[in-house]
Design an enzyme around this catalytic site. Structure first.
Site, PDB file in Angstrom:
ATOM      1  N   CYS A 100       0.836  -1.203   0.000  1.00 46.96           N
ATOM      2  CA  CYS A 100       0.000   0.000   0.000  1.00 46.96           C
ATOM      3  C   CYS A 100       0.871   1.253   0.000  1.00 46.96           C
ATOM      4  O   CYS A 100       1.794   1.377   0.801  1.00 46.96           O
ATOM      5  CB  CYS A 100      -0.921   0.007   1.227  1.00 46.96           C
ATOM      6  SG  CYS A 100      -1.868   1.532   1.377  1.00 46.96           S
ATOM      7  N   CYS A 103       1.023   5.343   3.079  1.00 42.91           N
ATOM      8  CA  CYS A 103       1.885   5.904   4.135  1.00 42.91           C
ATOM      9  C   CYS A 103       3.327   5.472   3.878  1.00 42.91           C
ATOM     10  O   CYS A 103       3.600   4.277   3.878  1.00 42.91           O
ATOM     11  CB  CYS A 103       1.491   5.360   5.503  1.00 42.91           C
ATOM     12  SG  CYS A 103      -0.207   5.680   5.996  1.00 42.91           S
ATOM     13  N   CYS A 175      -8.255   1.210   7.350  1.00 43.58           N
ATOM     14  CA  CYS A 175      -7.062   1.998   7.012  1.00 43.58           C
ATOM     15  C   CYS A 175      -6.630   2.745   8.272  1.00 43.58           C
ATOM     16  O   CYS A 175      -7.454   3.405   8.917  1.00 43.58           O
ATOM     17  CB  CYS A 175      -7.421   2.970   5.896  1.00 43.58           C
ATOM     18  SG  CYS A 175      -6.215   4.274   5.651  1.00 43.58           S
ATOM     19  N   GLN A 258      -8.510  21.230   4.033  1.00 40.69           N
ATOM     20  CA  GLN A 258      -7.401  20.620   4.766  1.00 40.69           C
ATOM     21  C   GLN A 258      -7.770  19.192   5.149  1.00 40.69           C
ATOM     22  O   GLN A 258      -8.932  18.885   5.381  1.00 40.69           O
ATOM     23  CB  GLN A 258      -7.044  21.448   6.006  1.00 40.69           C
ATOM     24  CG  GLN A 258      -6.614  22.875   5.693  1.00 40.69           C
ATOM     25  CD  GLN A 258      -5.323  22.955   4.876  1.00 40.69           C
ATOM     26  OE1 GLN A 258      -4.561  21.993   4.799  1.00 40.69           O
ATOM     27  NE2 GLN A 258      -5.075  24.088   4.251  1.00 40.69           N
ATOM     28  N   TYR A 287      -4.790  31.939  -3.058  1.00 45.67           N
ATOM     29  CA  TYR A 287      -5.046  30.487  -3.071  1.00 45.67           C
ATOM     30  C   TYR A 287      -5.982  30.175  -1.893  1.00 45.67           C
ATOM     31  O   TYR A 287      -5.713  29.310  -1.074  1.00 45.67           O
ATOM     32  CB  TYR A 287      -3.745  29.687  -2.957  1.00 45.67           C
ATOM     33  CG  TYR A 287      -2.633  30.109  -3.891  1.00 45.67           C
ATOM     34  CD1 TYR A 287      -2.497  29.519  -5.151  1.00 45.67           C
ATOM     35  CD2 TYR A 287      -1.711  31.103  -3.518  1.00 45.67           C
ATOM     36  CE1 TYR A 287      -1.470  29.900  -6.002  1.00 45.67           C
ATOM     37  CE2 TYR A 287      -0.689  31.485  -4.371  1.00 45.67           C
ATOM     38  CZ  TYR A 287      -0.572  30.887  -5.606  1.00 45.67           C
ATOM     39  OH  TYR A 287       0.452  31.273  -6.435  1.00 45.67           O
ATOM     40  N   GLU A 307      -8.887  32.876  -5.720  1.00 46.70           N
ATOM     41  CA  GLU A 307      -8.918  31.409  -5.866  1.00 46.70           C
ATOM     42  C   GLU A 307      -9.319  31.100  -7.304  1.00 46.70           C
ATOM     43  O   GLU A 307     -10.213  31.735  -7.851  1.00 46.70           O
ATOM     44  CB  GLU A 307      -9.915  30.827  -4.852  1.00 46.70           C
ATOM     45  CG  GLU A 307     -10.377  29.418  -5.103  1.00 46.70           C
ATOM     46  CD  GLU A 307      -9.273  28.369  -5.043  1.00 46.70           C
ATOM     47  OE1 GLU A 307      -8.445  28.387  -4.121  1.00 46.70           O
ATOM     48  OE2 GLU A 307      -9.250  27.529  -5.961  1.00 46.70           O
ATOM     49  N   ASP A 346      -1.311  30.316   0.324  1.00 46.03           N
ATOM     50  CA  ASP A 346      -1.285  28.864   0.600  1.00 46.03           C
ATOM     51  C   ASP A 346      -1.348  28.113  -0.735  1.00 46.03           C
ATOM     52  O   ASP A 346      -2.373  27.513  -1.078  1.00 46.03           O
ATOM     53  CB  ASP A 346      -2.498  28.528   1.494  1.00 46.03           C
ATOM     54  CG  ASP A 346      -2.540  27.056   1.884  1.00 46.03           C
ATOM     55  OD1 ASP A 346      -1.582  26.323   1.611  1.00 46.03           O
ATOM     56  OD2 ASP A 346      -3.570  26.650   2.457  1.00 46.03           O
ATOM     57  N   CYS A 373       3.385  23.240   1.455  1.00 43.35           N
ATOM     58  CA  CYS A 373       3.250  21.794   1.689  1.00 43.35           C
ATOM     59  C   CYS A 373       4.348  21.009   0.987  1.00 43.35           C
ATOM     60  O   CYS A 373       4.241  19.785   0.866  1.00 43.35           O
ATOM     61  CB  CYS A 373       1.869  21.304   1.286  1.00 43.35           C
ATOM     62  SG  CYS A 373       1.430  21.682  -0.395  1.00 43.35           S
TER      63      CYS A 373
HETATM   64  C1  SAM Z   1      -3.408  24.126  -0.631  1.00 44.28           C
HETATM   65  S1  SAM Z   1      -4.959  24.700  -1.171  1.00 44.28           S
HETATM   66  C2  SAM Z   1      -5.296  25.925   0.046  1.00 44.28           C
HETATM   67  C3  SAM Z   1      -6.715  26.365   0.169  1.00 44.28           C
HETATM   68  C4  SAM Z   1      -7.066  27.176   1.426  1.00 44.28           C
HETATM   69  N1  SAM Z   1      -6.083  28.189   1.720  1.00 44.28           N
HETATM   70  C5  SAM Z   1      -7.288  26.282   2.626  1.00 44.28           C
HETATM   71  O1  SAM Z   1      -6.453  26.303   3.534  1.00 44.28           O
HETATM   72  O2  SAM Z   1      -8.282  25.561   2.666  1.00 44.28           O
HETATM   73  C6  SAM Z   1      -4.517  25.577  -2.599  1.00 44.28           C
HETATM   74  C7  SAM Z   1      -5.672  26.228  -3.326  1.00 44.28           C
HETATM   75  O3  SAM Z   1      -5.129  26.984  -4.427  1.00 44.28           O
HETATM   76  C8  SAM Z   1      -5.975  26.861  -5.550  1.00 44.28           C
HETATM   77  N2  SAM Z   1      -5.104  27.151  -6.695  1.00 44.28           N
HETATM   78  C9  SAM Z   1      -4.182  26.347  -7.278  1.00 44.28           C
HETATM   79  N3  SAM Z   1      -3.520  27.003  -8.231  1.00 44.28           N
HETATM   80  C10 SAM Z   1      -4.009  28.270  -8.245  1.00 44.28           C
HETATM   81  C11 SAM Z   1      -3.709  29.427  -8.997  1.00 44.28           C
HETATM   82  N4  SAM Z   1      -2.755  29.418  -9.927  1.00 44.28           N
HETATM   83  N5  SAM Z   1      -4.393  30.553  -8.753  1.00 44.28           N
HETATM   84  C12 SAM Z   1      -5.371  30.578  -7.808  1.00 44.28           C
HETATM   85  N6  SAM Z   1      -5.689  29.506  -7.050  1.00 44.28           N
HETATM   86  C13 SAM Z   1      -5.031  28.377  -7.268  1.00 44.28           C
HETATM   87  C14 SAM Z   1      -6.528  25.460  -5.444  1.00 44.28           C
HETATM   88  O4  SAM Z   1      -7.752  25.367  -6.144  1.00 44.28           O
HETATM   89  C15 SAM Z   1      -6.702  25.294  -3.937  1.00 44.28           C
HETATM   90  O5  SAM Z   1      -7.973  25.697  -3.529  1.00 44.28           O
END
Ligand code: SAM
Length: 416
Positions: A100, A103, A175, A258, A287, A307, A346, A373
């Site tokens: 698997c 992890c 799991c 998240q 984001y 977003e 983010d 991340c």
């Molecule tokens: C890691 S998630 C974070 C979302 C939010 N900050 C949270 O903590 O729930 C990254 C987000 O960025 C958006 N995203 C990815 N590439 C992007 C871009 N080029 N411009 C705007 N948003 C984007 C994704 O759709 C996603 O919702």
């Protein structure tokens, strides 16, 4: 200590580990000195060349199979641990032995995982941005039963995870890391061929299964909503709710949230601390997803969320209705920009990169709180932000994903 799953893999492929030994140059004994981004151990061969060893820990001596040789480095997998680290433990889940791929760090003692991840992050910042910083440790979150979204594939109708480095899959259940609210769906669900995404609100018990194709022939426990890729492509909406950071969140099938609500709480706390308490004018949440940070960071007169995903923007409008922020559906790289006091960003695993950093710096914000991340992407973004005049002051690891090498880091950069 023998790495059982690899032996199984070779046996299934009709080759013995002994046969592998006979292939000149493919087996080596190495001393592992560190872990690096991606969770592999780092060792040097007799010529001083770097070898990345999957499944090895710092301080260990391991016998490895070389999987890939490049000019400057090699990749290898552990065949046998000759001198184990005190931080090595037996895998807590039997499906790891079956291959698997869910992890990759079950061989690391849960108590050591956060420290090792902080070392990986500090190393990435040192190598890529030439920054020396002690990475703080956020709260210790439960190591088992936490994931509220699991992505798998149908294995003869049952939910399974893809195996490591192959295209096979292994049916699982229970799991170790899936939240208990999903156990029944994993154990009893029957699914058509293709990908399966199971999502749930740990604090609302709402469950959603997203299945491949037309979604015919799905059997799930009572109360689980099912939606197919086909239906989503043709405009059907489906969502679940979660509670985190003191608010309720609508999360649609295709929207990011998240991986665990206690992790969302911890991230929000770290972001609030990094933003600071003094009241200010304009917060820009880049984001922004379904609005987690825009909805939970206080003290700003105006909030703007940017977003790209239509589904997340629709959720954010519902989730943040009481706050009336400006919500812009756009690629951050092409966002029109506005002056801001603080930016929270983010980005996905790829990080900000030059276009994201340009979008951040165009706001002329005094403070940037970056949620990353991927350690390598953080290292590169820290360097780009540094060149643009932003200095890194603190970085805190929030361990959202125990038993895996994934990291989540909240960093604070100030201008000047
Ligand atoms: C890691 S998630 C974070 C979302 C939010 N900050 C949270 O903590 O729930 C990254 C987000 O960025 C958006 N995203 C990815 N590439 C992007 C871009 N080029 N411009 C705007 N948003 C984007 C994704 O759709 C996603 O919702």
């Amino acid at each position: 200590m023998r790495a059982g799953w690899l032996g199984d893999l070779f046996r299934r492929a009709g080759r013995s580990l002994h046969g592998m030994d006979e292939r000149a140059g493919e087996v080596a004994i190495l001393d592992v000195t560190a872990v690096v981004a991606g969770g592999e151990g780092l060792a040097r061969d007799a010529d001083g060349r770097v070898t990345f060893v999957a499944g090895a820990l710092p301080g260990e001596q391991v016998r490895v199979a070389i999987r890939q040789r490049k000019k400057d480095f090699a990749r290898a997998t552990v065949l046998e641990v000759l001198r184990p680290s005190v931080e090595r433990v037996g895998e807590a889940c039997r499906f790891v032995a079956e291959g698997c791929g869910g992890c990759d760090w079950q061989h690391v003692a849960p108590g050591a995982q956060r420290r090792l991840k902080a070392e990986v992050v500090a190393d990435a910042l040192r190598r890529q941005a030439h920054l020396e910083i002690e990475v703080g440790l956020g709260p210790e979150l439960p190591a088992d039963g936490y994931r509220t979204t699991v992505r798998g594939v149908s294995v003869d109708g049952r939910f399974g995870f893809r195996t490591r480095k192959t295209h096979d899959a292994v049916a699982v259940g229970p799991c170790l890391v899936a939240h208990p609210v999903l156990h029944e769906v994993i154990a009893e669900g029957s699914f058509p061929a293709g990908d399966i995404v199971l999502r749930a609100g740990a604090r609302t018990s709402e469950r959603l299964a997203i299945v491949a194709g037309q979604g015919t022939g799905v059997v799930v426990p009572e109360g689980v909503r099912v939606v197919s890729d086909h239906e989503l492509r043709h405009g059907r909406r489906a969502w679940y709710h979660e509670e985190a950071a003191g608010r309720r969140w609508r999360v649609s099938a295709r929207s990011f949230f998240q991986a665990r609500p206690d992790g969302a709480d911890a991230l929000v706390d770290a972001v609030r601390n990094a933003v600071g308490a003094e009241p200010r004018g304009h917060l820009v949440d880049l984001y922004g997803g379904v609005g987690l940070f825009a909805g939970s960071v206080e003290g700003f007169e105006h909030v703007t969320l940017v977003e790209q995903s239509r589904s997340s923007v629709a959720d954010a409008k519902v989730n943040l209705a009481d706050r009336s922020p400006r919500i812009i559906q756009a690629d951050v790289a092409h966002w029109g920009t506005a002056r801001a006091d603080v930016v929270v960003a983010d980005p996905p695993r790829t990080g900000l990169g030059p276009p994201g950093v340009r979008a951040v710096t165009n706001t002329q914000a005094d403070r940037v709180v970056l949620v990353s991340c991927d350690p390598a992407a953080l290292g590169r973004d820290a360097k780009l932000l540094g060149t643009a005049g932003y200095r890194l002051h603190e970085a805190t690891l929030i361990d959202l994903f125990p038993h895996t090498s994934h990291v989540e880091v909240v960093s604070r950069f100030d201008r000047g």
